[in-house]
Design a protein around this motif. Structure first.
Motif, PDB file in Angstrom:
ATOM      1  N   PRO A  25       0.839  -1.206   0.000  1.00  0.00           N
ATOM      2  CA  PRO A  25       0.000   0.000   0.000  1.00  0.00           C
ATOM      3  C   PRO A  25       0.874   1.256   0.000  1.00  0.00           C
ATOM      4  O   PRO A  25       1.829   1.362   0.771  1.00  0.00           O
ATOM      5  CB  PRO A  25      -0.790  -0.112   1.297  1.00  0.00           C
ATOM      6  N   CYS A  26       0.538   2.203  -0.838  1.00  0.00           N
ATOM      7  CA  CYS A  26       1.345   3.407  -0.987  1.00  0.00           C
ATOM      8  C   CYS A  26       0.942   4.452   0.045  1.00  0.00           C
ATOM      9  O   CYS A  26      -0.249   4.731   0.243  1.00  0.00           O
ATOM     10  CB  CYS A  26       1.166   3.966  -2.404  1.00  0.00           C
ATOM     11  N   VAL A  27       1.946   5.008   0.695  1.00  0.00           N
ATOM     12  CA  VAL A  27       1.732   6.090   1.642  1.00  0.00           C
ATOM     13  C   VAL A  27       2.066   7.434   0.996  1.00  0.00           C
ATOM     14  O   VAL A  27       1.358   8.423   1.200  1.00  0.00           O
ATOM     15  CB  VAL A  27       2.588   5.865   2.898  1.00  0.00           C
ATOM     16  N   TYR A  28       3.134   7.422   0.160  1.00  0.00           N
ATOM     17  CA  TYR A  28       3.478   8.637  -0.566  1.00  0.00           C
ATOM     18  C   TYR A  28       4.155   8.240  -1.870  1.00  0.00           C
ATOM     19  O   TYR A  28       5.050   7.381  -1.885  1.00  0.00           O
ATOM     20  CB  TYR A  28       4.428   9.526   0.238  1.00  0.00           C
ATOM     21  N   ASP A  29       3.700   8.901  -2.967  1.00  0.00           N
ATOM     22  CA  ASP A  29       4.342   8.765  -4.268  1.00  0.00           C
ATOM     23  C   ASP A  29       3.893   9.954  -5.118  1.00  0.00           C
ATOM     24  O   ASP A  29       2.722  10.351  -5.075  1.00  0.00           O
ATOM     25  CB  ASP A  29       3.954   7.438  -4.936  1.00  0.00           C
ATOM     26  N   GLN A  30       4.859  10.475  -5.883  1.00  0.00           N
ATOM     27  CA  GLN A  30       4.504  11.615  -6.728  1.00  0.00           C
ATOM     28  C   GLN A  30       3.622  11.211  -7.892  1.00  0.00           C
ATOM     29  O   GLN A  30       2.883  12.044  -8.422  1.00  0.00           O
ATOM     30  CB  GLN A  30       5.782  12.282  -7.243  1.00  0.00           C
TER      31      GLN A  30
END
Length: 1041
Positions: free
Chosen positions: A389-394
């Motif tokens: 699961p992504c918490v931060y990505d541009q």
């Protein structure tokens, strides 16, 4: 009387004796053992419900023999005690109704002795208990009993147990001494005695077991020197503590050596273990040492180098002790894999704590083993076993609970991968996050799901604000600058918590500093001017989520003070002249007001306090100092006593003598005559002084006499309006001026009334002056101490002693008044002139020395005019008070004995006259024995040369003769009313006599040809003559009258 009647009468008497005997009870052991040369205490108590003794405290012990009463103990007649017990027995009177006996020392002559007590042996009657039926047999032993050793507690090496050493004895007053072979801890002795006389003494001590075989010996020493001992071996169990494994870090780095230790603790040196590891190919070392008494430690150190495959495996330590005992301990290995295989690695904290509603920054940095790619991409994931699961990505959206609240802090080019979470929620608690720093997606690698578990950062979200930490730089002092700081840790540098200080006013400075990875410290520092009213400071922290916490710190401000200063020291003081001496000290805080003390207590001082500035005060003490020549070279000291300390100032005194001034030559036409006035005179401040004065009048009558100071100020004038206000109503002339008397009295003399005072006269308007007419008053602040005449070093109580006490003064009109601390027989006060206006007053007394031995005080107090006083005391060593008391009481004793003798004579005359006039109409049968005197009638014994009447009835006691009670005799009894007291002692019986009616028909049935082994209820005090032939009255219970 027939034989059958005689049997019935005997049965009746035996029953009567039995009933009387059960009214008493004596309790003591039948047999008791005593140790040779020790002491022996025989417990004995008695009780009764009828026939109480007249002297319950009178107890005598006898030796049990067939005939006679050999004394074992008699407090009244110690010289009559038989040789075996003489000087070796004493009664133990712990309470009432006790008859216990102590024998010390015990000798072989006491062996098998049978003894018994007798209560009130001087008053024996029909109801007397058969004390000789209750005896105790003493057995003497010269072999002491061996003590008994017992153990209580857990008998393990390294533990403590209680050792009890017990011995039985029969000497509680001087119990035996118990000792162990080695000094133990907490030794205490307990004594316990039972009712049978057997006592138990127990020594209890604490033994620290240091080996598995401890030798213990207990020795006993009895009074008299007999000893015994007991020895034994205390077998203790060796104990073992569980193995422990310690590591330098909770995680191991792949390929890097790390130190691991396995520790075994045990109590016996024989059990040194052999320690081994399941990774036996790695280097190890072993060390064994004693770390404390009965405490051994063996440590095995393993240099462990982990591989990537070791993660999740166990590291085990094995211990093999002597005797086959085995232990083992294990830990689960957590090995961090090296990121060099990916070409990069990162560093983040294992966990970080933040407040709900606040932001948090997870610090992160990374490195590349090769050149860093230009298009790096940093992604943060929530750790899950099968997903990413992504918490931060541009480039992609974050999962819902992190959407819109995460961002990167810093520059990727600078190898910074820190993540900021803007607003923490409780749903973020326990989440684990990790970064991915690569050109390729994490899904493009076949990496196990737990690859980055050990590198994740756990979020800990709390809703409870921690209290801020308050501290103070230095102790706050009133009037000085103080500094206090308050700090709190936080995780959001861009929006730190708000800190506020209350309770003091000042200037604030805020600071932020990095404490550790992701943890910052916010500090507020306040500088303020310390006030007396400052009590405490309170610090409050407020977070963005609404949480608050408060801390409070007590300031305990100090109130400083300066050094004491003598601002006006005594400059060139003259004897008897008052000087104003001023001391002052400045201090902070109104509540810190000091007390000013001078080392000259009898002088007046004035205290003044003023406020110099805000919170600053000054206290001034003005002492009116009056010095004497004896003070020359001494120090004058003023001391300010504060609650927290003292400060002093001193000045060395240089006292000048007042010398007689040179008479000035007079050039005026004023007539000059000669007067007699002392040039100086001492005076007691606040008392009075009489200045002696006389002059040559040459039959000339003067209008008035005037006393004045040299500056013209009038001290005395017969016109009150002419007197200076300072001296009004305080001066008067003594004597007749026309007779040449000009003495002046100054009352309530003030501190500055030194003069000089000069005398002159007037006749009408003409002034007549005198030479030698001026006087200087040398003032004293305190009166002189009275002088007492010497007294003997030792005096006898009750003796008459003389003492004198004298003081000198200059106030003839108001002499000192004396008081003594003893009641005097005579008192005389004399006045003796010593010249130059000085008088000596002497108080002489005679008194009786108190009848109390020891050192006593004799004090004389002189009270001067206007209540100033001084006292002197001498010590009397009084002796012989007991002899004095006996002599004092002798006249009273003689008077009482005289009255008693007169009463006896009057009683004898009254009895004689009453017997002479008694009616002889009714008489009992004639008594066979001769008439006896009054003394013989009261006595229990017959003279040896007098014929004994064959009286079968019991002899009666004095009490039964005085009382009108029936005595239970068989025979005729008169029923006349009770006789008067005096008639009972009369030889003439009158109509009420019944003393001889018991002699009817009782002599024919008595047999005289047998012997009784022991007389029944005889008086123990009347048995000191040789045994004689048994008389008929010996078969009765009691018979003296």
């Amino acid at each position: 009387m027939s034989k059958f009647s005689h049997v019935l009468l005997s049965i009746y008497f035996l029953g009567h004796i039995f009933c009387r005997s059960i009214a008493w009870q004596v309790k003591m052991p039948r047999h008791i053992k005593g140790l040779l040369n020790s002491c022996l205490e025989i417990p004995c108590t008695f009780d009764y419900y009828r026939y109480p003794p007249k002297r319950p405290d009178r107890v005598v012990w006898y030796q049990y023999v067939d005939r006679g009463y050999p004394l074992v103990y008699d407090k009244w007649y110690p010289d009559d005690v038989i040789y075996a017990f003489r000087g070796k027995t004493e009664q133990i009177s712990s309470s009432s109704k006790t008859c216990s006996l102590r024998i010390y020392p015990v000798t072989w002559s006491h062996h098998r002795q049978k003894i018994y007590p007798w209560v009130d042996p001087e008053n024996v009657g029909k109801s007397t208990y058969r004390f000789f039926d209750t005896t105790v047999t003493v057995e003497v032993n010269d072999t002491p009993e061996e003590p008994l050793i017992t153990v209580s507690g857990d008998t393990k090496v390294g533990q403590s147990v209680q050792l009890h050493c017990t011995v039985h004895h029969t000497c509680p007053t001087y119990p035996p001494t118990l000792t162990f072979n080695s000094p133990l801890r907490n030794g205490r002795v307990n004594h316990d005695c039972s009712s049978n006389g057997i006592c138990k003494t127990t020594l209890t001590s604490t033994l620290d077991i240091k080996s598995d075989h401890e030798s213990v010996t207990c020795s006993v020493r009895h009074p008299g020197g007999l000893t015994a001992s007991t020895s034994g071996i205390l077998n203790a169990e060796c104990s073992f503590s569980p193995l422990t494994i310690s590591t330098s870090s909770a995680e191991f780095l792949e390929g890097q050596p790390s130190k691991v230790t396995c520790t075994a603790l045990y109590t016996c040196p024989k059990d040194v273990p052999v320690l081994t590891w399941n990774y036996d190919s790695m280097p190890t070392s072993t060390d064994t040492k004693e770390i404390a008494k009965a405490q051994w430690r063996t440590v095995s150190t393993l240099m462990f180098t982990a591989s990537g495959n070791d993660n999740g495996r166990t590291l085990t330590c094995y211990a093999t002790f002597g005797g086959g005992r085995r232990q083992e301990e294990r830990i689960i290995l957590r090995v961090k894999r090296s990121m060099l295989s990916l070409g990069w690695s990162f560093t983040t904290p294992g966990s970080i704590t933040g407040m709900r509603g606040s932001c948090i920054i997870i610090p992160c940095s990374f490195t590349y083993s090769r050149s860093q790619p230009s298009d790096l991409r940093v992604i943060w994931y929530l750790y899950q076993s099968n997903e990413y699961p992504c918490v931060y990505d541009q480039k992609q959206s974050a999962i819902r609970k992190f959407e819109g609240i995460t961002s990167l802090i810093g520059s990727v080019k600078d190898m910074n991968c820190s993540l900021k979470i803007e607003k923490l929620e409780m749903s973020h608690n326990q989440d684990r996050l990790y970064p991915w720093i690569d050109q390729h997606s994490i899904t493009s690698y076949h990496i196990p799901g737990n690859k980055f578990l050990d590198k994740t950062t756990q979020l800990i979200v709390t809703d409870q604000a921690q209290e801020p930490q308050l501290s103070i730089t230095d102790i706050p002092r009133v009037g000085e600058q103080g500094r206090v700081s308050c700090s709190v840790h936080h995780t959001c540098l861009t929006a730190p918590p708000i800190l506020t200080l209350s309770g003091i006013n000042g200037k604030d400075v805020f600071m932020d500093s990095l404490v550790s990875d992701g943890i910052w410290q916010r500090t507020i520092e306040r500088t303020w001017m310390v006030e007396e009213t400052d009590q405490s400071v309170k610090c409050t922290v407020s977070y963005r989520g609404g949480q608050k916490a408060t801390s409070e710190l007590r300031l305990n401000v100090e109130c400083p003070y300066e050094e004491m200063k003598m601002v006006e020291p005594p400059r060139d003081p003259m004897e008897g002249v008052a000087k104003s001496v001023i001391c002052s000290v400045s201090y902070k805080c109104k509540k810190n007001k000091p007390t000013i003390e001078w080392n000259y207590k009898d002088m007046q001082s004035v205290l003044h306090t003023s406020e110099k500035s805000h919170n600053t005060y000054n206290i001034v003490s003005n002492l009116t100092f009056i010095g004497s020549l004896d003070d020359n070279g001494k120090s004058l000291t003023c001391t300010a006593v504060f609650a927290t300390g003292n400060t002093s100032a001193s000045e060395t005194l240089r006292i000048k003598r007042y010398d007689e001034p040179v008479e000035e030559e007079r050039t005026s036409d004023v007539p000059v005559r000669y007067a007699t006035v002392p040039f100086k005179l001492s005076g007691l401040a606040r008392s009075c002084v009489v200045i002696p004065c006389s002059f040559q009048h040459q039959d000339m009558l003067f209008t008035r006499g005037i006393w004045a100071k040299k500056n013209g100020e009038i001290v005395y004038h017969n016109g009150q309006s002419n007197i200076a206000d300072h001296f009004k109503k305080r001066t008067k002339m003594l004597g007749d001026l026309n007779d040449g008397h000009c003495s002046l009295e100054i009352d309530d003399i003030k501190s500055f009334d030194n003069g000089p005072f000069c005398f002159h006269v007037q006749k009408e308007n003409t002034n007549y002056r005198f030479t030698n007419s001026c006087v200087f008053i040398v003032l004293k602040a305190a009166p002189e101490k009275p002088v007492m005449t010497p007294v003997p070093a030792e005096v006898d109580a009750g003796s008459v002693l003389s003492a004198s006490c004298s003081v000198t003064h200059t106030c003839q009109s108001h002499s000192p008044v004396f008081s003594w601390n003893v009641q005097n027989l005579t008192s005389e006060v004399t006045e003796t002139p010593r010249g130059q206006g000085v008088w000596e007053t002497t108080s002489s007394i005679t008194f009786v020395v108190a009848a109390e031995d020891g050192v006593k005080s004799l004090t004389c107090t002189a009270v001067f005019w206007r209540d100033k006083q001084q006292a002197s005391t001498v010590k009397l060593n009084v002796k012989g008070s007991l002899t004095y008391k006996l002599k004092s009481s002798l006249p009273a004793t003689i008077s009482v004995l005289t009255v008693v003798l007169i009463a006896i004579v009057v009683a004898a005359v009254f009895i004689y006259r009453k017997r002479k006039h008694t009616d002889n109409s009714v008489q009992p049968p004639r008594r066979p024995e001769k008439r006896q005197s009054l003394w013989d009638r009261l006595s229990r014994r017959y003279p040896e040369d007098r014929d004994r009447p064959p009286r079968p009835e019991k002899r009666r006691s004095i009490w039964s003769r005085i009382s009108g009670a029936e005595d239970g005799r068989v025979g005729w009894h008169d029923r006349n009313p009770r006789k008067s007291f005096w008639s009972r002692f009369s030889r003439r019986q009158g109509n009420a006599a019944n003393l001889s009616v018991g002699y009817v028909n009782n002599t024919a049935t008595i047999s005289h040809d047998h012997h009784i082994s022991k007389p029944r209820f005889p008086s123990p005090k009347n048995n000191k003559r040789n045994p004689h032939t048994v008389r008929p009255e010996d078969l009765q219970v009691y018979g003296n009258i």
